[in-house]
Design a protein around this motif. Structure first.
Motif, mmCIF file in Angstrom:
data_model
loop_
_atom_site.group_PDB
_atom_site.id
_atom_site.type_symbol
_atom_site.label_atom_id
_atom_site.label_comp_id
_atom_site.label_asym_id
_atom_site.label_seq_id
_atom_site.Cartn_x
_atom_site.Cartn_y
_atom_site.Cartn_z
ATOM 1 N N ASP A 109 0.827 -1.223 0.000
ATOM 2 C CA ASP A 109 0.000 0.000 0.000
ATOM 3 C C ASP A 109 0.855 1.264 0.000
ATOM 4 O O ASP A 109 0.540 2.236 -0.695
ATOM 5 C CB ASP A 109 -0.923 -0.006 1.224
ATOM 6 C CG ASP A 109 -2.004 -1.075 1.120
ATOM 7 O OD1 ASP A 109 -2.268 -1.530 -0.008
ATOM 8 O OD2 ASP A 109 -2.566 -1.456 2.164
ATOM 9 N N ALA A 110 1.929 1.241 0.794
ATOM 10 C CA ALA A 110 2.811 2.416 0.837
ATOM 11 C C ALA A 110 3.470 2.643 -0.517
ATOM 12 O O ALA A 110 3.587 3.782 -0.989
ATOM 13 C CB ALA A 110 3.872 2.238 1.922
ATOM 14 N N LYS A 112 2.320 1.708 -3.485
ATOM 15 C CA LYS A 112 1.324 2.195 -4.438
ATOM 16 C C LYS A 112 1.055 3.689 -4.240
ATOM 17 O O LYS A 112 0.876 4.432 -5.210
ATOM 18 C CB LYS A 112 0.033 1.399 -4.277
ATOM 19 C CG LYS A 112 0.144 -0.050 -4.720
ATOM 20 C CD LYS A 112 -1.150 -0.809 -4.458
ATOM 21 C CE LYS A 112 -1.031 -2.272 -4.866
ATOM 22 N NZ LYS A 112 -2.261 -3.040 -4.566
ATOM 23 N N ALA A 113 1.038 4.099 -2.971
ATOM 24 C CA ALA A 113 0.803 5.519 -2.682
ATOM 25 C C ALA A 113 1.944 6.375 -3.217
ATOM 26 O O ALA A 113 1.705 7.445 -3.797
ATOM 27 C CB ALA A 113 0.651 5.720 -1.177
ATOM 28 N N GLU A 117 1.806 9.213 -6.114
ATOM 29 C CA GLU A 117 2.266 10.582 -5.850
ATOM 30 C C GLU A 117 3.319 11.015 -6.855
ATOM 31 O O GLU A 117 3.269 12.137 -7.388
ATOM 32 C CB GLU A 117 2.833 10.666 -4.434
ATOM 33 C CG GLU A 117 3.325 12.058 -4.062
ATOM 34 C CD GLU A 117 3.971 12.116 -2.691
ATOM 35 O OE1 GLU A 117 4.484 13.199 -2.322
ATOM 36 O OE2 GLU A 117 3.981 11.080 -1.992
#
Length: 216
Positions: A109-110, A112-113, A117
């Motif tokens: 998840d990190a 993908k974030a 960004e």
């Protein structure tokens, strides 16, 4: 069936079978520990380090583009400006290739974030770089002001997002390295214990089998 009533061949066979089973258990324990350590190391090299390499390529490409557009602001020769612009095209090709590979890699998840960004910064900043190039052709003073106030801060934010992702991967590298060390230490301890136990039990089996044959 009473062990004492077994035939000699049966006793020897049972003894050897028991020893072989112990050897198999020791081998499986060792392979399991090696597998855990190998998985952690493969993840470090194949995932974490690979992501860092791609991110560094992307960061280097942004740096090249940023440096070239600054050079463009100082040039008056149209042909030289055209040559410098080719460097921007080449840098963007490197960036896009690295970015495409990064998106195909396993991402939590990190990750993908961060990828989202960084992609957003790309969409916002590249048009600003292009706009500066066009402005520099007609009004250098205005272009320089636009560069300092708008373009440079946008590129810096883009670079900072990539740097933050690289730092995250470094932290993951440290954790995976520790996991590999722990898996190795655990496997070594278990393997040593299993080996000592197997030797002791194997010696006991051999002694019992031999004694049951020679004593009569």
């Amino acid at each position: 069936m009473n062990y004492k009533n077994w035939k000699i061949g049966t006793r020897l066979g049972a003894g050897f079978a028991a020893v072989l089973v112990l050897l198999l258990v020791v081998a499986l324990v060792g392979l399991n520990g090696m597998s855990k350590s190998d998985d952690a190391l493969r993840h470090i090299v194949g995932v974490n380090v690979r992501k860092m390499a791609l991110l560094e390529d992307m960061s280097a490409s942004i740096h090249i583009e940023s440096r070239v557009i600054r050079s463009v602001a100082l040039l008056d020769d149209a042909e030289e400006v055209k040559e410098q612009s080719k460097k921007i095209v080449a840098a963007r090709e490197v960036y896009d290739n690295a970015g495409a590979q990064l998106e195909k890699m396993p991402l939590d998840d990190a990750g993908k974030a961060f990828v989202a960004e960084i992609g957003q910064h790309q969409l916002e900043t590249r048009p600003l770089n292009d706009k500066f190039e066009e402005m520099a052709k007609s009004n250098k003073d205005e272009a320089v002001h636009f560069l300092i106030k708008t373009v440079v801060p946008a590129n810096d934010k883009w670079q900072h997002a990539i740097k933050d992702y690289i730092d995250l991967q470094r932290d993951k590298n440290a954790r995976d390295e520790q996991a590999a060390i722990s898996a190795y230490d655990e496997a070594r301890a278990i393997l040593f214990t299993a080996t000592v136990f197997a030797i002791a039990l194997g010696a006991a089996i051999a002694w019992l089998a031999t004694r049951s044959i020679t004593r009569p």
